[in-house]
Write an enzyme that holds these catalytic residues in place. Structure first.
Site, PDB file in Angstrom:
ATOM      1  N   CYS A   2       0.832  -1.205   0.000  1.00 41.16           N
ATOM      2  CA  CYS A   2       0.000   0.000   0.000  1.00 41.16           C
ATOM      3  C   CYS A   2       0.866   1.256   0.000  1.00 41.16           C
ATOM      4  O   CYS A   2       1.996   1.243   0.482  1.00 41.16           O
ATOM      5  CB  CYS A   2      -0.872   0.025   1.236  1.00 41.16           C
ATOM      6  SG  CYS A   2      -1.826  -1.469   1.451  1.00 41.16           S
ATOM      7  N   ARG A  28       4.642   0.225  -7.025  1.00 35.60           N
ATOM      8  CA  ARG A  28       4.772  -0.684  -5.882  1.00 35.60           C
ATOM      9  C   ARG A  28       3.723  -1.785  -5.917  1.00 35.60           C
ATOM     10  O   ARG A  28       3.799  -2.723  -5.127  1.00 35.60           O
ATOM     11  CB  ARG A  28       4.659   0.105  -4.581  1.00 35.60           C
ATOM     12  CG  ARG A  28       5.767   1.125  -4.416  1.00 35.60           C
ATOM     13  CD  ARG A  28       5.519   1.961  -3.203  1.00 35.60           C
ATOM     14  NE  ARG A  28       5.631   1.138  -2.019  1.00 35.60           N
ATOM     15  CZ  ARG A  28       6.545   1.288  -1.088  1.00 35.60           C
ATOM     16  NH1 ARG A  28       7.428   2.228  -1.223  1.00 35.60           N
ATOM     17  NH2 ARG A  28       6.582   0.524  -0.044  1.00 35.60           N
ATOM     18  N   TRP A  75      -3.045  -2.557  -1.489  1.00 36.70           N
ATOM     19  CA  TRP A  75      -2.704  -3.924  -1.900  1.00 36.70           C
ATOM     20  C   TRP A  75      -3.379  -4.811  -0.857  1.00 36.70           C
ATOM     21  O   TRP A  75      -2.987  -4.821   0.309  1.00 36.70           O
ATOM     22  CB  TRP A  75      -1.189  -4.091  -1.885  1.00 36.70           C
ATOM     23  CG  TRP A  75      -0.684  -5.366  -2.467  1.00 36.70           C
ATOM     24  CD1 TRP A  75      -0.477  -5.637  -3.783  1.00 36.70           C
ATOM     25  CD2 TRP A  75      -0.298  -6.549  -1.771  1.00 36.70           C
ATOM     26  NE1 TRP A  75       0.017  -6.904  -3.933  1.00 36.70           N
ATOM     27  CE2 TRP A  75       0.135  -7.487  -2.721  1.00 36.70           C
ATOM     28  CE3 TRP A  75      -0.279  -6.915  -0.416  1.00 36.70           C
ATOM     29  CZ2 TRP A  75       0.579  -8.757  -2.375  1.00 36.70           C
ATOM     30  CZ3 TRP A  75       0.171  -8.181  -0.069  1.00 36.70           C
ATOM     31  CH2 TRP A  75       0.597  -9.096  -1.048  1.00 36.70           C
ATOM     32  N   ASN A 101      -1.361   2.101   6.251  1.00 32.57           N
ATOM     33  CA  ASN A 101      -0.541   0.977   5.768  1.00 32.57           C
ATOM     34  C   ASN A 101      -0.184   0.118   6.964  1.00 32.57           C
ATOM     35  O   ASN A 101       0.042   0.651   8.055  1.00 32.57           O
ATOM     36  CB  ASN A 101       0.782   1.465   5.166  1.00 32.57           C
ATOM     37  CG  ASN A 101       0.603   2.013   3.773  1.00 32.57           C
ATOM     38  OD1 ASN A 101      -0.499   2.011   3.241  1.00 32.57           O
ATOM     39  ND2 ASN A 101       1.694   2.487   3.206  1.00 32.57           N
ATOM     40  N   GLY A 102      -0.050  -1.181   6.756  1.00 32.29           N
ATOM     41  CA  GLY A 102       0.321  -2.057   7.860  1.00 32.29           C
ATOM     42  C   GLY A 102      -0.839  -2.968   8.212  1.00 32.29           C
ATOM     43  O   GLY A 102      -1.797  -3.099   7.444  1.00 32.29           O
ATOM     44  N   GLU A 484      17.732 -17.456  -8.750  1.00 36.97           N
ATOM     45  CA  GLU A 484      17.276 -16.108  -9.084  1.00 36.97           C
ATOM     46  C   GLU A 484      16.681 -16.069 -10.500  1.00 36.97           C
ATOM     47  O   GLU A 484      15.669 -15.410 -10.738  1.00 36.97           O
ATOM     48  CB  GLU A 484      18.442 -15.119  -8.923  1.00 36.97           C
ATOM     49  CG  GLU A 484      18.214 -13.719  -9.450  1.00 36.97           C
ATOM     50  CD  GLU A 484      17.043 -12.967  -8.839  1.00 36.97           C
ATOM     51  OE1 GLU A 484      16.444 -13.456  -7.869  1.00 36.97           O
ATOM     52  OE2 GLU A 484      16.704 -11.896  -9.356  1.00 36.97           O
ATOM     53  N   LYS A 488      12.916 -14.860 -11.282  1.00 37.93           N
ATOM     54  CA  LYS A 488      12.630 -13.760 -12.216  1.00 37.93           C
ATOM     55  C   LYS A 488      11.585 -14.207 -13.231  1.00 37.93           C
ATOM     56  O   LYS A 488      10.650 -13.497 -13.517  1.00 37.93           O
ATOM     57  CB  LYS A 488      13.932 -13.356 -12.907  1.00 37.93           C
ATOM     58  CG  LYS A 488      14.144 -11.933 -13.190  1.00 37.93           C
ATOM     59  CD  LYS A 488      14.586 -11.034 -12.060  1.00 37.93           C
ATOM     60  CE  LYS A 488      13.785 -11.050 -10.819  1.00 37.93           C
ATOM     61  NZ  LYS A 488      14.423 -10.438  -9.681  1.00 37.93           N
ATOM     62  N   GLU A 491       8.030 -14.761 -11.555  1.00 40.73           N
ATOM     63  CA  GLU A 491       7.283 -13.604 -11.040  1.00 40.73           C
ATOM     64  C   GLU A 491       6.709 -12.706 -12.129  1.00 40.73           C
ATOM     65  O   GLU A 491       5.690 -12.076 -11.914  1.00 40.73           O
ATOM     66  CB  GLU A 491       8.099 -12.792 -10.020  1.00 40.73           C
ATOM     67  CG  GLU A 491       9.279 -12.068 -10.563  1.00 40.73           C
ATOM     68  CD  GLU A 491      10.049 -11.320  -9.485  1.00 40.73           C
ATOM     69  OE1 GLU A 491       9.440 -10.733  -8.587  1.00 40.73           O
ATOM     70  OE2 GLU A 491      11.292 -11.321  -9.553  1.00 40.73           O
ATOM     71  N   HIS A 507      19.126 -36.467  -8.063  1.00 42.98           N
ATOM     72  CA  HIS A 507      18.466 -36.786  -6.788  1.00 42.98           C
ATOM     73  C   HIS A 507      16.976 -36.471  -6.836  1.00 42.98           C
ATOM     74  O   HIS A 507      16.335 -36.352  -5.788  1.00 42.98           O
ATOM     75  CB  HIS A 507      19.155 -36.036  -5.646  1.00 42.98           C
ATOM     76  CG  HIS A 507      20.609 -36.371  -5.547  1.00 42.98           C
ATOM     77  ND1 HIS A 507      21.049 -37.585  -5.078  1.00 42.98           N
ATOM     78  CD2 HIS A 507      21.717 -35.687  -5.919  1.00 42.98           C
ATOM     79  CE1 HIS A 507      22.379 -37.622  -5.138  1.00 42.98           C
ATOM     80  NE2 HIS A 507      22.805 -36.475  -5.654  1.00 42.98           N
ATOM     81  N   LYS A 606       6.065  -4.072  -4.695  1.00 38.84           N
ATOM     82  CA  LYS A 606       7.492  -3.767  -4.727  1.00 38.84           C
ATOM     83  C   LYS A 606       8.148  -3.905  -3.361  1.00 38.84           C
ATOM     84  O   LYS A 606       9.253  -4.384  -3.234  1.00 38.84           O
ATOM     85  CB  LYS A 606       7.698  -2.357  -5.284  1.00 38.84           C
ATOM     86  CG  LYS A 606       9.160  -1.947  -5.418  1.00 38.84           C
ATOM     87  CD  LYS A 606       9.895  -2.805  -6.439  1.00 38.84           C
ATOM     88  CE  LYS A 606      11.380  -2.515  -6.512  1.00 38.84           C
ATOM     89  NZ  LYS A 606      12.096  -3.607  -7.182  1.00 38.84           N
TER      90      LYS A 606
HETATM   91  C1  F6R Z   1      11.959 -10.158  -6.706  1.00 35.47           C
HETATM   92  C2  F6R Z   1      11.960  -9.164  -5.658  1.00 35.47           C
HETATM   93  C3  F6R Z   1      11.659  -9.617  -4.285  1.00 35.47           C
HETATM   94  C4  F6R Z   1      12.465  -8.814  -3.264  1.00 35.47           C
HETATM   95  C5  F6R Z   1      12.034  -9.181  -1.848  1.00 35.47           C
HETATM   96  C6  F6R Z   1      12.865  -8.465  -0.812  1.00 35.47           C
HETATM   97  O1  F6R Z   1      12.314  -9.605  -7.938  1.00 35.47           O
HETATM   98  O2  F6R Z   1      12.165  -7.997  -5.891  1.00 35.47           O
HETATM   99  O3  F6R Z   1      11.869 -10.987  -4.133  1.00 35.47           O
HETATM  100  O4  F6R Z   1      13.817  -9.081  -3.448  1.00 35.47           O
HETATM  101  O5  F6R Z   1      10.695  -8.856  -1.674  1.00 35.47           O
HETATM  102  O6  F6R Z   1      12.767  -7.096  -0.964  1.00 35.47           O
HETATM  103  P1  F6R Z   1      13.873  -6.117  -0.408  1.00 35.47           P
HETATM  104  O7  F6R Z   1      15.124  -6.381  -1.136  1.00 35.47           O
HETATM  105  O8  F6R Z   1      13.328  -4.747  -0.665  1.00 35.47           O
HETATM  106  O9  F6R Z   1      14.009  -6.412   1.055  1.00 35.47           O
END
Ligand code: F6R
Length: 611
Positions: A2, A28, A75, A101-102, A484, A488, A491, A507, A606
């Protein structure tokens, strides 16, 4: 997650500023948005599902003459994305409006209490208890300020909130506990609140970050007072100037922020090493660690805590610090670390890695060790963020703002910082010290070279975009890259993708291989290439398609796999920095091919500021 924006000022710019701020926060991730403003002693509220543009449309052209307004992008956590659940929430007579927020953890208890007192609820949210509770205390105390304070004390959980009321129509009330909030002071003496500095940077760089348990009363004449609501004392803290360039957060000529941010990787590596390494002289200087350099001499174990992509950067860091500095490292998901009962000695340092510096689980992990007397370090991108402020020392990534939900350049910056941290901690006592320093210096150019593969990767992505499953494999430094790469892809393209250590194939994962289940093998030159090649052979023997990342000049891979992408020769320790560019571009183009919103993937936000 949010987003919050609030404005109070003499200039009639409230609604425009709040809407602009909400638009800036769109990156975000959110599912609904709302705005409230005071006009002729009445609060008007507009809400919409989806884009902030819908709010613009709803408001029409004639409402830009207000001096006070609050807005929110939501959100969904409690209750689905509906107009009723969207913020701002109001009390029954509409004299109080709140954006929050929260998570209010005791909301059920508070709602039962308020219902018994005759309050009606229209939403399924936890946040709606706040305006009703304010109303309840206001009726008892007759002072909005006292009611605000009593309400804050009655809430448990986390909040960043801004409140507006017709009882004090020239004042915004704001508070923070565990959810970020920053206040900006403009040169026309307006006060802007935001949950992310990105939302106010177009208007001012002069800011005050609120700490937990602080609240602010901000007036239309540009004055504000900061208080601690637990101690009930005034807090004096000078504003700071944000080192943040609004230009950096603009799309420019790129189709998406994700692509723009991948193209910023070479500059990101330069910024992350600028003033820190002198390759010729063999120097690594991390100013952020100087203050604790003495303490670092006694550290015999490092626990890295992080989430998602930052966690994978942490895994690369584990290999780097162990191999170069000889210090044992363990990487844990912050969400697991905080609930784990493990012995923790004072010679262990906790290292939090976070792009946003606001991730709730990572903050909770740091809080958990607050009383252990251990050194808390950070690798953070967002300057002035909560994690940056709560750690004893740390190193900023200097990657600049990331607007696409999927992290790209920040991952590269995190690994670049971890490599420098490993060198710094090694005090030069590693045969890899000089070669790695030299390679870090050479990496930006190699990254630029790699970006030239853009069109080739796009073509390849078209070829593979229709598959519904994907495997990513790699060994040693390339194992976290495989994880990773899979993250990527899943997501932003929503393709089922899994990352494995290549040595694990036999395995279990090998059972999945068939023509419709391709593998992305990270197989650059290095000590373990023959082993990864064996794994590729095993996959080919099961008729699995293979795309590989190899080192320029390798002729063996071409004969073995369906497609190869070549990267410049580099050390195995720095492979994750370069292979990330290929993996990110591949995920980007596959998602584009499948017609997805690359910058704002479904269900994701985000910055994850709730547990
Ligand atoms: C994936 C991504 C998330 C963040 C995770 C941690 O592309 O961006 O997996 O890496 O939510 O976020 P931060 O780094 O802001 O603590």
């Amino acid at each position: 997650m949010c987003g919050i924006v609030g404005y109070v000022g003499a200039k009639n710019k409230a609604i425009d500023t709040v809407l602009e701020g909400l638009e800036t926060l769109e990156y975000r991730g959110y599912d609904s948005a709302g705005i409230a403003y005071i006009e002729k002693d009445t609060i008007s509220v507009h809400k919409a599902i989806g884009r902030v543009q819908a709010l613009h449309d709803d408001l029409g052209p004639n409402v830009s003459k207000n001096t006070i307004s609050i807005g929110h992008t939501r959100w969904a956590t409690h209750g689905s994305p509906t107009v009723y659940n969207a913020h701002p929430h109001t009390n029954q007579d509409g004299s109080i409006a709140v954006v929050h927020n929260g998570i209010i953890e005791n909301y059920e208890e508070l709602r039962d209490f308020l219902k018994k007192k005759g309050y009606n609820f229209v939403s399924e949210t936890d946040s709606e208890v706040i305006p009703h509770l304010l109303d309840y205390h206001l009726r008892k105390t007759r002072s909005f300020r006292v009611a605000f304070l009593q309400t804050l004390k009655a809430l448990s959980g986390t909040f960043g909130l801004v409140v507006m009321t017709t009882h004090e129509p020239d004042v915004l009330f704001a508070a923070r506990l565990g959810s970020p909030l920053v206040l900006g002071i403009t040169n026309t003496n307006a006060i802007i609140f935001a949950s992310d500095p990105a939302a106010l940077i177009a208007h001012t760089k002069k800011v005050v970050f609120l700490n937990d348990y602080e609240y602010v009363i901000a007036k239309q004449d540009g004055t504000y007072a900061l208080h601690d609501f637990m101690k009930d004392t005034k807090v004096v803290r000078d504003p700071e100037i944000l080192a943040y360039d609004a230009e950096e957060a603009q799309l420019g000529d790129f189709a998406h922020f994700m692509l723009k941010e991948i193209y910023e990787v070479p500059q990101t590596i330069r910024s992350a090493t600028l003033g820190r390494i002198k390759a010729e002289e063999g120097i690594v200087k991390l100013g952020g660690l100087e203050a604790v350099s003495e303490q670092l001499n006694y550290i015999d174990r490092i626990v890295i805590v992080a989430c998602g992509t930052s966690y994978y950067a942490g895994l690369v860091g584990e290999y780097l610090i162990e191999e170069i500095a000889g210090i044992p490292v363990e990487v844990q998901y912050a969400s697991e670390f905080k609930y784990r009962d493990e012995p923790f000695s004072r010679s262990t340092a906790l290292l939090a890695i976070s792009q946003s510096g606001e991730t709730a689980d990572t903050i909770a992990a740091l809080k958990k060790v607050e009383d252990f007397g251990v050194l808390r370090l950070g690798i953070v991108n967002a300057v002035g963020s909560t994690i940056a402020r709560m750690t004893d020392a740390g190193v900023y990534c200097h990657a600049g703002p990331e607007r696409a939900v999927a992290s790209t350049k920040a991952f590269v910056a995190q690994v670049t910082v971890l490599a420098q941290m490993a060198l710094y901690l090694s005090k030069g006592n590693s045969p890899l010290y000089k070669p790695l320093l030299k390679e870090l210096d050479a990496l930006p150019q190699k990254a630029e070279q790699l970006l030239k593969l853009d069109a080739t990767i796009q073509k390849m992505a078209k070829k593979y975009a229709h598959y519904n499953d994907f495997l990513f494999i790699g060994r040693k430094y390339d194992f976290p890259s495989a994880l990773e790469g899979a993250l990527k892809l899943k997501e932003i393209s929503y393709i089922h993708a899994e990352g494995f250590a290549a040595g694990e194939m036999k395995h279990g994962p090998l059972a999945m291989i068939e023509p419709a289940f391709p593998t992305f093998a990270i197989a650059p030159n290095g000590s373990l290439l023959p082993k990864t090649v064996s794994n590729i052979e095993e996959i080919r023997a099961r008729k699995g398609k293979v795309v590989a990342i190899g080192t320029q000049g390798n002729t063996q891979l071409k004969r073995l796999v369906d497609d190869v992408l070549y990267m410049p020769d580099t050390l195995e320790q720095t492979t994750p920095i370069l292979s990330a560019i290929i993996l990110q571009l591949f995920a980007y183009y596959v998602a584009l091919e499948r017609g997805h919103n690359v910058d704002r993937p479904r269900n994701l936000a985000k910055s994850v500021t709730v547990e």
